[in-house]
Design an enzyme around this catalytic site. Structure first.
Site, PDB file in Angstrom:
ATOM      1  N   GLY A 236      38.072  40.875  44.628  1.00  0.00           N
ATOM      2  CA  GLY A 236      38.819  42.128  44.829  1.00  0.00           C
ATOM      3  C   GLY A 236      37.940  43.358  44.745  1.00  0.00           C
ATOM      4  O   GLY A 236      36.800  43.391  45.220  1.00  0.00           O
ATOM      5  N   ASN A 303      36.422  47.859  35.516  1.00  0.00           N
ATOM      6  CA  ASN A 303      37.322  47.598  36.644  1.00  0.00           C
ATOM      7  C   ASN A 303      38.372  46.537  36.324  1.00  0.00           C
ATOM      8  O   ASN A 303      39.451  46.550  36.909  1.00  0.00           O
ATOM      9  CB  ASN A 303      36.484  47.157  37.861  1.00  0.00           C
ATOM     10  CG  ASN A 303      37.328  46.452  38.901  1.00  0.00           C
ATOM     11  OD1 ASN A 303      38.025  47.084  39.698  1.00  0.00           O
ATOM     12  ND2 ASN A 303      37.320  45.115  38.874  1.00  0.00           N
ATOM     13  N   ALA A 304      38.073  45.629  35.387  1.00  0.00           N
ATOM     14  CA  ALA A 304      39.000  44.516  35.087  1.00  0.00           C
ATOM     15  C   ALA A 304      40.384  45.079  34.769  1.00  0.00           C
ATOM     16  O   ALA A 304      40.507  46.085  34.071  1.00  0.00           O
ATOM     17  CB  ALA A 304      38.485  43.710  33.896  1.00  0.00           C
ATOM     18  N   TYR A 368      51.851  48.829  32.520  1.00  0.00           N
ATOM     19  CA  TYR A 368      50.683  49.080  33.375  1.00  0.00           C
ATOM     20  C   TYR A 368      50.436  50.578  33.533  1.00  0.00           C
ATOM     21  O   TYR A 368      49.316  51.069  33.383  1.00  0.00           O
ATOM     22  CB  TYR A 368      50.946  48.420  34.729  1.00  0.00           C
ATOM     23  CG  TYR A 368      49.816  48.528  35.735  1.00  0.00           C
ATOM     24  CD1 TYR A 368      48.688  47.723  35.623  1.00  0.00           C
ATOM     25  CD2 TYR A 368      49.897  49.417  36.808  1.00  0.00           C
ATOM     26  CE1 TYR A 368      47.658  47.809  36.552  1.00  0.00           C
ATOM     27  CE2 TYR A 368      48.882  49.511  37.739  1.00  0.00           C
ATOM     28  CZ  TYR A 368      47.764  48.696  37.611  1.00  0.00           C
ATOM     29  OH  TYR A 368      46.750  48.784  38.537  1.00  0.00           O
ATOM     30  N   THR A 404      44.268  43.782  48.570  1.00  0.00           N
ATOM     31  CA  THR A 404      43.599  42.744  47.782  1.00  0.00           C
ATOM     32  C   THR A 404      44.583  41.588  47.590  1.00  0.00           C
ATOM     33  O   THR A 404      45.745  41.672  48.009  1.00  0.00           O
ATOM     34  CB  THR A 404      43.211  43.244  46.364  1.00  0.00           C
ATOM     35  OG1 THR A 404      44.407  43.578  45.659  1.00  0.00           O
ATOM     36  CG2 THR A 404      42.289  44.439  46.398  1.00  0.00           C
TER      37      THR A 404
HETATM   38  P1  NAD Z   1      42.260  41.511  40.973  1.00  0.00           P
HETATM   39  O1  NAD Z   1      43.341  40.847  40.179  1.00  0.00           O
HETATM   40  O2  NAD Z   1      41.974  40.990  42.347  1.00  0.00           O
HETATM   41  O3  NAD Z   1      40.876  41.480  40.143  1.00  0.00           O
HETATM   42  C1  NAD Z   1      40.816  41.811  38.788  1.00  0.00           C
HETATM   43  C2  NAD Z   1      39.684  41.031  38.157  1.00  0.00           C
HETATM   44  O4  NAD Z   1      39.666  41.350  36.755  1.00  0.00           O
HETATM   45  C3  NAD Z   1      39.886  39.508  38.281  1.00  0.00           C
HETATM   46  O5  NAD Z   1      38.716  38.902  38.776  1.00  0.00           O
HETATM   47  C4  NAD Z   1      40.199  39.098  36.849  1.00  0.00           C
HETATM   48  O6  NAD Z   1      39.746  37.771  36.536  1.00  0.00           O
HETATM   49  C5  NAD Z   1      39.425  40.142  36.051  1.00  0.00           C
HETATM   50  N1  NAD Z   1      39.921  40.234  34.673  1.00  0.00           N
HETATM   51  C6  NAD Z   1      41.220  40.244  34.262  1.00  0.00           C
HETATM   52  N2  NAD Z   1      41.262  40.254  32.910  1.00  0.00           N
HETATM   53  C7  NAD Z   1      39.995  40.267  32.473  1.00  0.00           C
HETATM   54  C8  NAD Z   1      39.403  40.262  31.182  1.00  0.00           C
HETATM   55  N3  NAD Z   1      40.144  40.221  30.059  1.00  0.00           N
HETATM   56  N4  NAD Z   1      38.042  40.261  31.085  1.00  0.00           N
HETATM   57  C9  NAD Z   1      37.283  40.270  32.191  1.00  0.00           C
HETATM   58  N5  NAD Z   1      37.787  40.251  33.457  1.00  0.00           N
HETATM   59  C10 NAD Z   1      39.125  40.251  33.586  1.00  0.00           C
HETATM   60  O7  NAD Z   1      42.621  43.058  40.984  1.00  0.00           O
HETATM   61  P2  NAD Z   1      42.113  44.225  41.954  1.00  0.00           P
HETATM   62  O8  NAD Z   1      43.200  44.511  42.904  1.00  0.00           O
HETATM   63  O9  NAD Z   1      40.742  43.968  42.472  1.00  0.00           O
HETATM   64  O10 NAD Z   1      42.093  45.445  40.895  1.00  0.00           O
HETATM   65  C11 NAD Z   1      40.922  45.888  40.238  1.00  0.00           C
HETATM   66  C12 NAD Z   1      41.287  47.087  39.385  1.00  0.00           C
HETATM   67  O11 NAD Z   1      41.876  48.092  40.209  1.00  0.00           O
HETATM   68  C13 NAD Z   1      42.305  46.797  38.291  1.00  0.00           C
HETATM   69  O12 NAD Z   1      42.008  47.554  37.149  1.00  0.00           O
HETATM   70  C14 NAD Z   1      43.610  47.260  38.905  1.00  0.00           C
HETATM   71  O13 NAD Z   1      44.554  47.605  37.926  1.00  0.00           O
HETATM   72  C15 NAD Z   1      43.142  48.468  39.694  1.00  0.00           C
HETATM   73  N6  NAD Z   1      44.024  48.849  40.796  1.00  0.00           N
HETATM   74  C16 NAD Z   1      44.203  48.056  41.874  1.00  0.00           C
HETATM   75  C17 NAD Z   1      45.056  48.474  42.915  1.00  0.00           C
HETATM   76  C18 NAD Z   1      45.291  47.652  44.167  1.00  0.00           C
HETATM   77  O14 NAD Z   1      46.048  48.100  45.060  1.00  0.00           O
HETATM   78  N7  NAD Z   1      44.691  46.486  44.337  1.00  0.00           N
HETATM   79  C19 NAD Z   1      45.718  49.703  42.810  1.00  0.00           C
HETATM   80  C20 NAD Z   1      45.507  50.472  41.686  1.00  0.00           C
HETATM   81  C21 NAD Z   1      44.641  50.048  40.685  1.00  0.00           C
END
Ligand code: NAD
Length: 463
Positions: A236, A303-304, A368, A404
């Site tokens: 992601g 980012n996690a 969240y 994603t």
């Molecule tokens: P995703 O679920 O594809 O990836 C998140 C990653 O974080 C995963 O690989 C997961 O294994 C890892 N992770 C989760 N818990 C963890 C922990 N305790 N320790 C280490 N790693 C951990 O999500 P994404 O869509 O790539 O989102 C990335 C970030 O962007 C997140 O913080 C999410 O909240 C934020 N975000 C995403 C969107 C979107 O539209 N995709 C929108 C707003 C914010």
């Protein structure tokens, strides 16, 4: 997941039909690549306001001209089809002076090339001069509105460069301090906003500090010699961030939970990064990160993140706790420990990940949204102190709808609404967030501190 509607509107029958039905018209966004590193067309440099601002005949104005020359587009005073427009409105200090903004941009707004950029330069609204404050705040409403109407994949932003009140300057009493140095502080921001790297950023207000930027020795690899750690980097947005930071020359450490070790190792191998299987909530996480980067971290990207959606009335305590623990508490804890232990080196950059849900709120996401709003609080409070005490900046990206795995799982109608309810009528890509993180990470982004940049195509949700 492929955006079929975007593809359909790119065909002649699709365009015809969707126009007849007054449906959204997303323009394909032109993103950065080795083949297309720049916008198409020259950069038109205009000035509004005759106050004490940064016109070309002032020291700051001269510094700005030098900075614009470094953007990589030919800078002109007139153009039939500009690829970008920079309007220096730092000298607009009265309501009447706003007429200059209209006069400058009204004739050019239709001529801007598709996928073009408009950046308005303003200064900080003064707490002591309500006329200046009104005029400068007016620029925000102007930029946010123009972003909504400009279309064709173009974007509009406001960049505030710092100003001070000096009693000997008539009318507004505002003068820009630091001359050329102040303009130099805006260099990395203007390079980012006036390039294809900011394709999915629009309607944003960025407020710079007067910190002196560090030099960039190699523009092709600005992060060379720096170690960057990205959490949640197996896939992601995190994987895209790791990839863009590696492109910019950083040695990357890719961290993710041990449960996705194989995916993490594949991603790391592809990027030439070092995998670090580690749960960021582990009590010894900061120590293990510091041990993985013995020469210190130049860039730390939190980012996690996880979601555990339920309405509050149906939300069990563990759903609340796990989200706050991963998205906020572990970020606060590891940041404190890594800063205190000196693991983030001077000139370092910390970038956290918020969300537009943390700004606008979202049904079913009290946990969240609380965690992501907490990130915004952290960044705004810690930024100035981290700069003063450690020489480190702290900023956040707030992604909107990004394509994603997480958003592919969203039900069809909600997904379609998420994609279209923004000024660019489409979802963003992980690389759009990654480019924003890379801008925060630049050595010469020292004046960018305590900022939250929405990467959301100017979503209708939130400010
Ligand atoms: P995703 O679920 O594809 O990836 C998140 C990653 O974080 C995963 O690989 C997961 O294994 C890892 N992770 C989760 N818990 C963890 C922990 N305790 N320790 C280490 N790693 C951990 O999500 P994404 O869509 O790539 O989102 C990335 C970030 O962007 C997140 O913080 C999410 O909240 C934020 N975000 C995403 C969107 C979107 O539209 N995709 C929108 C707003 C914010």
């Amino acid at each position: 997941m492929a955006d079929r509607y975007l593809h359909f509107t790119g065909t002649a029958p699709g365009r015809f039909l969707t126009r007849r039905l007054s449906l959204p018209q997303p323009a394909p966004l032109r993103r950065w690549s080795l083949e297309t590193p720049q916008l198409e067309g020259p950069l038109l440099h205009l000035t509004a306001g005759s106050g004490a601002g940064a016109g070309a005949d002032t020291e700051t104005g001269a510094g700005l001209a030098e900075v614009l020359a470094g953007v990589g587009l030919p800078v002109v005073g007139r153009a039939d089809r500009p690829g970008a427009v920079v309007l220096d409105a730092t000298g607009v200090t009265t309501a009447a002076g706003l007429g200059d903004v209209h006069a400058a941009l009204h004739p050019v707004v239709r001529t801007l090339a598709p996928g073009g950029r408009i950046v308005v330069l303003g200064t900080v609204p003064s707490p002591d001069d309500h006329h200046q404050a009104a005029a400068q705040q007016a620029l925000e409403g102007f930029v946010r509105s123009l972003g909504k109407e400009i279309g064709r994949g173009s974007t509009v932003q406001l960049v505030r460069i710092p100003g001070v009140r000096v009693p000997d300057v008539p009318a507004s009493g505002i003068r820009l301090p630091g001359g050329g140095a102040t303009a130099q502080g805006a260099a990395s921001t203007l390079r980012f906003l006036l390039s294809p790297r900011s394709a999915y950023v629009s309607g944003q207000v960025i407020e710079l500090t007067d910190a002196t930027p560090e030099p960039v020795t190699d523009p092709a690899a600005p992060l060379a010699g720096r170690t960057a750690l990205v959490t949640g980097a197996a896939r992601g947005i995190g994987a895209a961030v790791a990839s863009v930071l590696a492109r910019d020359g950083a040695r990357v450490i890719a961290l993710d939970v041990p449960g996705v070790r194989e995916e993490l190792e594949r991603t790391a191998a592809r990027l030439g990064a070092t995998p670090l299987p580690l749960d960021i909530t582990a009590p010894d996480a900061a120590d293990r990160i510091a041990a993985a980067a013995p020469d210190g971290l130049g860039v730390l990207v939190h980012n996690a993140g996880i979601t555990r959606d339920r309405r509050l009335a149906n939300m069990a305590a563990d759903r609340w706790t796990s989200v706050v623990e991963v998205n906020l508490d572990s970020v606060l804890r590891t940041t404190d420990e890594l800063l205190k232990g000196g693991a983030v080196t001077r000139g370092g950059r910390i970038v956290a990940t918020a969300s537009i849900a943390g700004i606008a709120g979202n049904n079913g996401q009290t946990n969240y949204a609380a965690s992501k709003a907490g990130i915004i609080g952290l960044v705004r409070s810690l930024g100035p102190r981290a700069a003063a005490d450690h020489g480190v900046t702290v900023n956040a990206v707030a992604p909107g709808f990004i394509e994603t795995k997480m958003t592919a799982a969203v039900p069809f109608f909600i997904r379609e609404a998420g994609r279209r309810m923004n000024s660019l009528s489409q979802g963003g890509l992980p690389v759009d967030v990654a480019e924003a993180v890379a801008w925060f990470a630049q050595p010469d982004s020292t004046a960018v501190n305590g900022q939250v940049l929405r990467v959301c195509g100017q979503s209708l949700l939130g400010a």
